[in-house]
Design an enzyme around this catalytic site. Structure first.
Site, PDB file in Angstrom:
ATOM      1  N   LEU A   1      54.108 -35.598 107.287  1.00 38.40           N
ATOM      2  CA  LEU A   1      54.468 -36.022 108.644  1.00 38.40           C
ATOM      3  C   LEU A   1      53.255 -36.149 109.550  1.00 38.40           C
ATOM      4  CD1 LEU A   1      57.679 -33.856 109.197  1.00 38.40           C
ATOM      5  CD2 LEU A   1      57.480 -36.166 108.256  1.00 38.40           C
TER       6      LEU A   1
ATOM      7  N   HIS B   1      56.115 -39.892 112.850  1.00 42.35           N
ATOM      8  CA  HIS B   1      57.385 -39.270 112.448  1.00 42.35           C
ATOM      9  C   HIS B   1      57.901 -38.353 113.556  1.00 42.35           C
ATOM     10  CE1 HIS B   1      55.441 -39.717 108.325  1.00 42.35           C
ATOM     11  NE2 HIS B   1      56.553 -40.414 108.200  1.00 42.35           N
TER      12      HIS B   1
ATOM     13  N   GLY C   1      58.038 -37.376 104.313  1.00 42.94           N
ATOM     14  CA  GLY C   1      57.141 -36.240 104.498  1.00 42.94           C
ATOM     15  C   GLY C   1      55.726 -36.671 104.815  1.00 42.94           C
TER      16      GLY C   1
END
Ligand code: PAF
Length: 294
Positions: A46, A50, A44
């Site tokens: 992000l 990512h 996460g």
């Protein structure tokens, strides 16, 4: 299962799963319909790095699944598990905007219940470089990635090259344990000033943020020296350290020159070589790497 409608231009819906069983059912249905599955595991917070994994998945697979899970087993007790940035609402919005089809955000207690006891040890390649500073890290990474790939039996799994050694550890685990996913490694995404994107960059103070791009500048220096004919690692290493020392605020943990695709150290640049480094800026630990000597 929650459905989050994405905005233009993708017109796809992002499904949010918190239960592995429900996600597995979704993936099985998609597979029966003949879809190929891409999977991008993340913790996460992000960023564009990512999202480049999602983009790569979208290009190569019919259905793209991401996971957002801050994996406690890859953090040592003194590390930043508690303060690691978490923002699932923002992450799902970003994933939806890139046309991701499903996101898996499990609870810690479901992934690692109190009686969990099976861990994956990928062996010698996990003991060097990062492994010297984070001895239990790769065992946690390999374990969670294997668990995730059991829940999402993907055709392709996407990882960023910033975590160079992690990509080697995962490839080895996938080979050794007959995991059917193909491991895909995507290029490092950098800020305009060269700093490799990382969720941990958010920890940097304004001064540290100004100093941090020196890591990439030192890697570029290594590349330029090698391109100019310098073959001796000792010479390149000391020039890199000189640059970093001049910048100030950067405490180098290691600078490693390894044959590209391995963790085998080299003394002389005689072919593709990865220069990998780790450094501490105040309380923040950053890693970066660059392939040189092509
Ligand atoms: O690279 C990461 O973010 C993590 O190590 C991974 C692969 C998602 C496993 O937790």
């Amino acid at each position: 299962v929650s459905i989050i409608m994405s905005n233009e231009p993708t017109q796809r819906a992002l499904r949010l799963f918190t239960e592995g069983k429900a996600l597995r059912e979704f993936v099985d249905i998609m597979r029966r319909e003949g879809c190929s599955i891409g999977f991008a595991p993340t913790m996460g917070a992000l960023h564009a790095g990512h999202l480049s994994l999602i983009d790569a998945g979208r290009l190569e697979c019919d259905v793209v699944v991401a996971s957002v899970f801050v994996n406690p087993t890859q953090f040592a007790p003194h590390e930043d598990f508690d303060k690691y940035p978490r923002n699932l609402a923002n992450d799902t919005a970003l994933l939806a905007s890139r046309g991701c089809d499903a996101v898996f955000a499990p609870r810690v207690g479901d992934m690692f219940p109190a009686d969990f006891s099976t861990f994956v040890d990928v062996g010698p390649i996990t003991r060097v470089l990062e492994g010297e500073y984070r001895p239990t890290h790769f065992r946690g990474v390999a374990t969670v990635v294997l668990k995730l790939l059991q829940i999402v039996p993907a055709d392709r799994a996407y990882f960023g090259r910033k975590d160079y050694q992690q990509t080697l550890v995962i490839r080895k685990m996938v080979d050794d344990l007959n995991v059917s996913a193909e491991v895909r490694v995507c290029p490092i995404v950098r800020e305009a000033d060269g700093l490799a994107m990382s969720s941990r960059n958010a920890y940097l103070s304004p001064d540290e943020r100004r100093q941090a791009p020196a890591l990439y500048r030192s890697l570029r220096l290594a590349s330029e020296l090698a391109a100019g004919g310098e073959r001796r690692v000792s010479v390149i290493d000391s020039k890199m350290r000189g640059l970093l020392q001049q910048t100030g605020g950067i405490e180098v943990q290691y600078i490693a020159f390894v044959a590209d695709g391995t963790v085998t150290p080299v003394d002389i640049i005689s072919g593709p070589t990865t220069v990998a480094l780790a450094a501490q800026l105040g309380k923040t630990r950053l890693i970066d790497n660059l392939r040189i000597g092509d």
